[in-house]
Design a protein around this motif. Structure first.
Motif, short mmCIF file in Angstrom:
data_model
loop_
_atom_site.label_atom_id
_atom_site.label_comp_id
_atom_site.label_asym_id
_atom_site.label_seq_id
_atom_site.Cartn_x
_atom_site.Cartn_y
_atom_site.Cartn_z
N VAL A 216 23.68 55.54 14.45
CA VAL A 216 22.57 55.27 15.36
C VAL A 216 22.13 56.61 15.96
CG1 VAL A 216 21.83 54.07 17.44
CG2 VAL A 216 23.47 52.98 15.88
N THR B 228 19.19 56.71 18.01
CA THR B 228 18.55 56.39 19.28
C THR B 228 19.04 55.01 19.73
OG1 THR B 228 16.57 57.60 18.64
CG2 THR B 228 16.37 56.12 20.53
N SER B 229 19.50 54.92 20.96
CA SER B 229 20.00 53.64 21.47
C SER B 229 18.88 52.59 21.47
CB SER B 229 20.55 53.81 22.89
OG SER B 229 21.59 54.78 22.91
N GLY B 230 19.23 51.30 21.20
CA GLY B 230 18.22 50.25 21.17
C GLY B 230 18.85 48.88 21.06
N SER C 287 23.10 45.22 21.46
CA SER C 287 22.56 46.58 21.58
C SER C 287 23.52 47.56 20.94
CB SER C 287 22.34 46.94 23.05
OG SER C 287 23.58 46.95 23.76
N LEU D 24 15.58 53.54 14.79
CA LEU D 24 16.75 53.78 15.64
C LEU D 24 17.93 54.34 14.87
CD1 LEU D 24 16.79 50.45 17.73
CD2 LEU D 24 15.65 52.63 18.27
#
Length: 370
Positions: A284, A286-288, A304, A350
């Motif tokens: 990952v 980018t956090s999402g 998440s 992401l």
């Protein structure tokens, strides 16, 4: 103090060892003898006596030393300013003359500057005379002797320096206290003596260790030599090989199974073991959110992921916009996917996905009822 030695009134012929000049009567009465002398004279000049040359050089050196020592106490002498430096350059040959200068009470300047030169030369022969100079009537000379003993002092100097530090309350003509200087020098010498003792102890310990190692090595060599000498002359008997007893086998009855002559043996096929392909992994970036369906709907968030989490990629939509993933290792403690099989859909923006993810057609997104 000794003055400059006088010339010995020797002529050049006396120095070089040449024969004496003959008188006119001898030349007139012996022409043959005169001719022989003229022939031998160049030969004598060509081979000078080295011992005479060494004596001449030694006399010149002593003349130079006595001149410099005399210049120590004469401020008007042209060599006065650099007399100490020149004597230090001469080194050990100048030590006897400087020791003699220490015993001179008048003028005191000679003895004082002699302590400076002896301190810089550092010859151990000056230790005793410098200790005696601690009782010189002039405080400047005593102060110079104290400082010189810091370089060439011995055990006797320690005793005398303690006496000076305890009893001498005088000062030099420029205000230095003789007793205080003696205490400083005494501390320096004691520290140096302590370091020397520690160094000697270390050397002794190293020598003991080396001796112990040598003894152990010698003992091992002697032990091997003793064993070797013990084996010399000894005949070893040939080893006797005893065969182990063989077990007695009981005859077994042979059972013959009836076989059908017309039916060949049946061979059961072995199914190949399936090889499981390694999972496709990515991370990952980018956090999402993780969603139940590949669409951004307000009610389909099921978890998440955080930046840096490892993911296992199970499928991708035909347009490449969404990936169905499962959490791998490592993963943040706050990352989770709340589904039955632990999988969910994340946006392609992401993650950093691997290649050749299988295409998966997701079920149609339900249309919200008005």
């Amino acid at each position: 103090m000794n003055t400059t030695p006088s010339d010995n009134n020797q002529t050049p012929d006396d120095v070089n060892g040449a024969p004496s000049a003959e008188s006119d009567g001898e030349i007139a009465n012996g022409a043959q003898t005169g001719t022989r002398s003229l022939v031998q004279a160049p030969r004598a000049l060509a081979t000078p006596d080295r011992r005479v040359s060494a004596n001449v050089a030694g006399a010149a050196l002593q003349q130079r030393i006595m001149t410099l020592v005399s210049a120590l106490g004469d401020p008007g002498h042209p060599l006065h300013a650099r007399a100490v430096e020149d004597l230090v350059t001469l080194g050990e040959p100048a030590v006897p003359a400087l020791i003699e200068a220490l015993r001179t009470h008048e003028p005191w300047l000679i003895a004082y500057r002699a302590t400076e030169a002896l301190s810089q030369i550092g010859d151990g022969r000056a230790a005793g005379p410098l200790v005696d100079a601690l009782r010189h009537p002039n405080s400047n000379v005593r102060w110079g002797a104290v400082r010189a003993l810091a370089t060439v002092g011995d055990a006797r100097a320690l005793i005398e320096l303690r006496r000076v530090a305890r009893t001498d309350r005088s000062k030099t003509s420029w205000g230095e206290a003789v007793g205080d200087t003696a205490r400083v020098v005494l501390d320096q010498m004691q520290s140096r003596t302590l370091l020397a003792r520690v160094a000697e102890l270390i050397k002794t310990a190293i020598a003991c260790v080396l001796m112990l190692v040598a003894l152990i090595f010698a003992w091992s060599v002697l032990t091997e030599l003793r064993d070797e000498l013990t084996r010399i002359g000894r005949v070893e008997p040939a080893p006797v090989i005893v065969a182990p007893p063989m077990p007695t086998t009981v005859p077994q009855a042979i059972v013959t199974l009836p076989q059908s002559p017309t039916s060949p043996p049946t061979v059961q096929p072995v199914a190949p073991t399936p090889v499981e392909a390694p999972p496709l992994t990515g991370i990952v970036v980018t956090s999402g959110n993780v969603r139940a369906t590949p669409a951004r709907l307000p009610d389909n968030v099921i978890g998440s992921v955080m930046a840096g989490d490892a993911l296992i990629f199970l499928g991708v939509t035909p347009d490449g916009a969404w990936y169905r993933v499962r959490l791998g290792s490592p993963a943040a403690a706050s990352s989770q996917i709340r589904s039955v099989d632990g999988s969910g859909w994340v946006s392609a923006s992401l993650v950093e996905a691997p290649e050749r993810v299988p295409v998966e057609t997701p079920p149609p997104v339900p249309t919200p009822t008005p």
